[in-house]
Design a protein around this motif. Structure first.
Motif, mmCIF file in Angstrom:
data_model
loop_
_atom_site.group_PDB
_atom_site.id
_atom_site.type_symbol
_atom_site.label_atom_id
_atom_site.label_comp_id
_atom_site.label_asym_id
_atom_site.label_seq_id
_atom_site.Cartn_x
_atom_site.Cartn_y
_atom_site.Cartn_z
ATOM 1 N N GLN A 4 -48.772 8.662 -105.819
ATOM 2 C CA GLN A 4 -48.717 9.725 -104.813
ATOM 3 C C GLN A 4 -48.710 9.144 -103.395
ATOM 4 O O GLN A 4 -47.924 9.561 -102.548
ATOM 5 N N GLU A 5 -49.567 8.170 -103.152
ATOM 6 C CA GLU A 5 -49.614 7.541 -101.825
ATOM 7 C C GLU A 5 -48.278 6.861 -101.507
ATOM 8 O O GLU A 5 -47.763 6.977 -100.389
ATOM 9 N N THR A 6 -47.737 6.176 -102.493
ATOM 10 C CA THR A 6 -46.462 5.476 -102.305
ATOM 11 C C THR A 6 -45.350 6.469 -102.004
ATOM 12 O O THR A 6 -44.535 6.249 -101.106
ATOM 13 N N TYR A 7 -45.324 7.572 -102.743
ATOM 14 C CA TYR A 7 -44.318 8.610 -102.514
ATOM 15 C C TYR A 7 -44.402 9.126 -101.070
ATOM 16 O O TYR A 7 -43.387 9.220 -100.382
ATOM 17 N N HIS A 8 -45.601 9.451 -100.622
ATOM 18 C CA HIS A 8 -45.757 10.010 -99.274
ATOM 19 C C HIS A 8 -45.381 8.994 -98.186
ATOM 20 O O HIS A 8 -44.751 9.363 -97.186
ATOM 21 N N LEU A 9 -45.731 7.739 -98.377
ATOM 22 C CA LEU A 9 -45.345 6.709 -97.405
ATOM 23 C C LEU A 9 -43.822 6.536 -97.351
ATOM 24 O O LEU A 9 -43.235 6.418 -96.269
ATOM 25 N N LEU A 10 -43.189 6.550 -98.517
ATOM 26 C CA LEU A 10 -41.731 6.435 -98.570
ATOM 27 C C LEU A 10 -41.079 7.639 -97.916
ATOM 28 O O LEU A 10 -40.156 7.504 -97.109
ATOM 29 N N GLN A 11 -41.562 8.815 -98.241
ATOM 30 C CA GLN A 11 -41.027 10.047 -97.661
ATOM 31 C C GLN A 11 -41.165 10.034 -96.136
ATOM 32 O O GLN A 11 -40.221 10.373 -95.417
ATOM 33 N N GLU A 12 -42.313 9.632 -95.641
ATOM 34 C CA GLU A 12 -42.532 9.579 -94.190
ATOM 35 C C GLU A 12 -41.578 8.599 -93.515
ATOM 36 O O GLU A 12 -41.019 8.888 -92.457
ATOM 37 N N ALA A 13 -41.376 7.436 -94.121
ATOM 38 C CA ALA A 13 -40.456 6.450 -93.549
ATOM 39 C C ALA A 13 -39.029 6.997 -93.517
ATOM 40 O O ALA A 13 -38.306 6.803 -92.530
ATOM 41 N N LEU A 14 -38.642 7.683 -94.580
ATOM 42 C CA LEU A 14 -37.270 8.209 -94.662
ATOM 43 C C LEU A 14 -37.032 9.377 -93.715
ATOM 44 O O LEU A 14 -35.894 9.643 -93.324
ATOM 45 N N LYS A 15 -38.100 10.073 -93.309
ATOM 46 C CA LYS A 15 -37.952 11.201 -92.377
ATOM 47 C C LYS A 15 -37.460 10.744 -91.009
ATOM 48 O O LYS A 15 -37.014 11.553 -90.209
ATOM 49 N N LEU A 48 -52.048 7.285 -110.645
ATOM 50 C CA LEU A 48 -51.600 6.050 -111.281
ATOM 51 C C LEU A 48 -51.387 4.975 -110.219
ATOM 52 O O LEU A 48 -50.711 5.208 -109.219
ATOM 53 N N VAL A 49 -51.962 3.822 -110.436
ATOM 54 C CA VAL A 49 -51.805 2.712 -109.494
ATOM 55 C C VAL A 49 -50.555 1.921 -109.885
ATOM 56 O O VAL A 49 -50.388 1.534 -111.038
ATOM 57 N N LEU A 50 -49.670 1.721 -108.914
ATOM 58 C CA LEU A 50 -48.430 0.988 -109.169
ATOM 59 C C LEU A 50 -48.702 -0.511 -109.283
ATOM 60 O O LEU A 50 -49.617 -1.039 -108.641
ATOM 61 N N THR A 51 -47.874 -1.178 -110.060
ATOM 62 C CA THR A 51 -47.995 -2.630 -110.185
ATOM 63 C C THR A 51 -47.450 -3.288 -108.919
ATOM 64 O O THR A 51 -46.754 -2.651 -108.119
ATOM 65 N N GLU A 52 -47.731 -4.564 -108.773
ATOM 66 C CA GLU A 52 -47.179 -5.317 -107.639
ATOM 67 C C GLU A 52 -45.656 -5.307 -107.660
ATOM 68 O O GLU A 52 -45.014 -5.178 -106.613
ATOM 69 N N GLN A 53 -45.087 -5.447 -108.854
ATOM 70 C CA GLN A 53 -43.624 -5.464 -108.985
ATOM 71 C C GLN A 53 -43.030 -4.119 -108.573
ATOM 72 O O GLN A 53 -42.003 -4.076 -107.894
ATOM 73 N N GLN A 54 -43.669 -3.024 -108.977
ATOM 74 C CA GLN A 54 -43.174 -1.694 -108.605
ATOM 75 C C GLN A 54 -43.274 -1.479 -107.099
ATOM 76 O O GLN A 54 -42.331 -0.986 -106.476
ATOM 77 N N THR A 55 -44.402 -1.886 -106.521
ATOM 78 C CA THR A 55 -44.590 -1.746 -105.074
ATOM 79 C C THR A 55 -43.556 -2.573 -104.321
ATOM 80 O O THR A 55 -42.956 -2.100 -103.342
ATOM 81 N N HIS A 56 -43.309 -3.777 -104.787
ATOM 82 C CA HIS A 56 -42.314 -4.648 -104.149
ATOM 83 C C HIS A 56 -40.918 -4.018 -104.243
ATOM 84 O O HIS A 56 -40.173 -3.997 -103.252
ATOM 85 N N ALA A 57 -40.558 -3.515 -105.427
ATOM 86 C CA ALA A 57 -39.237 -2.893 -105.609
ATOM 87 C C ALA A 57 -39.074 -1.707 -104.668
ATOM 88 O O ALA A 57 -38.014 -1.552 -104.033
ATOM 89 N N ILE A 58 -40.082 -0.884 -104.551
ATOM 90 C CA ILE A 58 -40.003 0.274 -103.652
ATOM 91 C C ILE A 58 -39.866 -0.175 -102.205
ATOM 92 O O ILE A 58 -39.084 0.395 -101.439
ATOM 93 N N ASP A 59 -40.575 -1.220 -101.807
ATOM 94 C CA ASP A 59 -40.456 -1.747 -100.441
ATOM 95 C C ASP A 59 -39.037 -2.244 -100.166
ATOM 96 O O ASP A 59 -38.489 -2.009 -99.078
ATOM 97 N N VAL A 60 -38.444 -2.942 -101.139
ATOM 98 C CA VAL A 60 -37.069 -3.433 -100.979
ATOM 99 C C VAL A 60 -36.109 -2.257 -100.862
ATOM 100 O O VAL A 60 -35.238 -2.234 -99.987
#
Length: 141
Positions: A4-15, A48-60
């Motif tokens: 959820q936190e990752t989704y909101h951070l991504l959404q905010e960046a894309l806005k 659900l806590v994302l793995t390091e690999q998932q967090t890295h992929a989302i950042d890329v």
């Protein structure tokens, strides 16, 4: 970081470059691509806590999306009807208008039995027509 936190951070960046609805839709696609959870799954597994690999992929993906690259090219997939196709910068992204055109052609009562697709790209038209009506002879270049 949670899904959820990752989704909101991504959404905010894309806005910063998309309106809120488009930013939300793109964030949904990215989170689903990385985690396998559709929107409902993301809501029910919001802690659900994302793995390091998932967090890295989302950042890329986020960094590439912020360069105005279409989400289909970033994720290298596009949907045409209910079929997923591989796409990259060398292939046009299948459009909803193309779905309408293909539906019109395949539902017509005219005696068309041969279709020629020049510049077939992702192959979405050919695959859809073959899937829905094997009576067509289809040639793509």
């Amino acid at each position: 970081m949670t899904i959820q936190e990752t989704y909101h951070l991504l959404q905010e960046a894309l806005k910063n470059i998309y309106d809120i609805d488009e930013a939300s839709n793109i964030a949904d696609l990215v989170i689903e691509h990385v985690t396998g959870y559709k929107k409902l799954g993301r809501i029910t597994h919001k802690q659900l806590v994302l793995t390091e690999q998932q967090t890295h992929a989302i950042d890329v993906f986020k960094s590439t999306l912020l360069q105005n690259k279409p989400v289909q090219y970033v994720l290298q997939e596009a949907w045409f009807y209910e079929m997923k196709f591989y796409v990259n910068e060398h292939v046009l992204i299948p459009r909803p208008e193309t779905e309408e055109l293909v539906e019109l052609v395949t539902k017509t009562n005219s005696p068309i039995s041969n279709i020629l697709d020049i510049g077939t790209g992702s192959g979405s038209i050919a695959n859809y027509i073959k899937e829905k009506n094997s009576a067509y002879h289809y040639c793509c270049y």
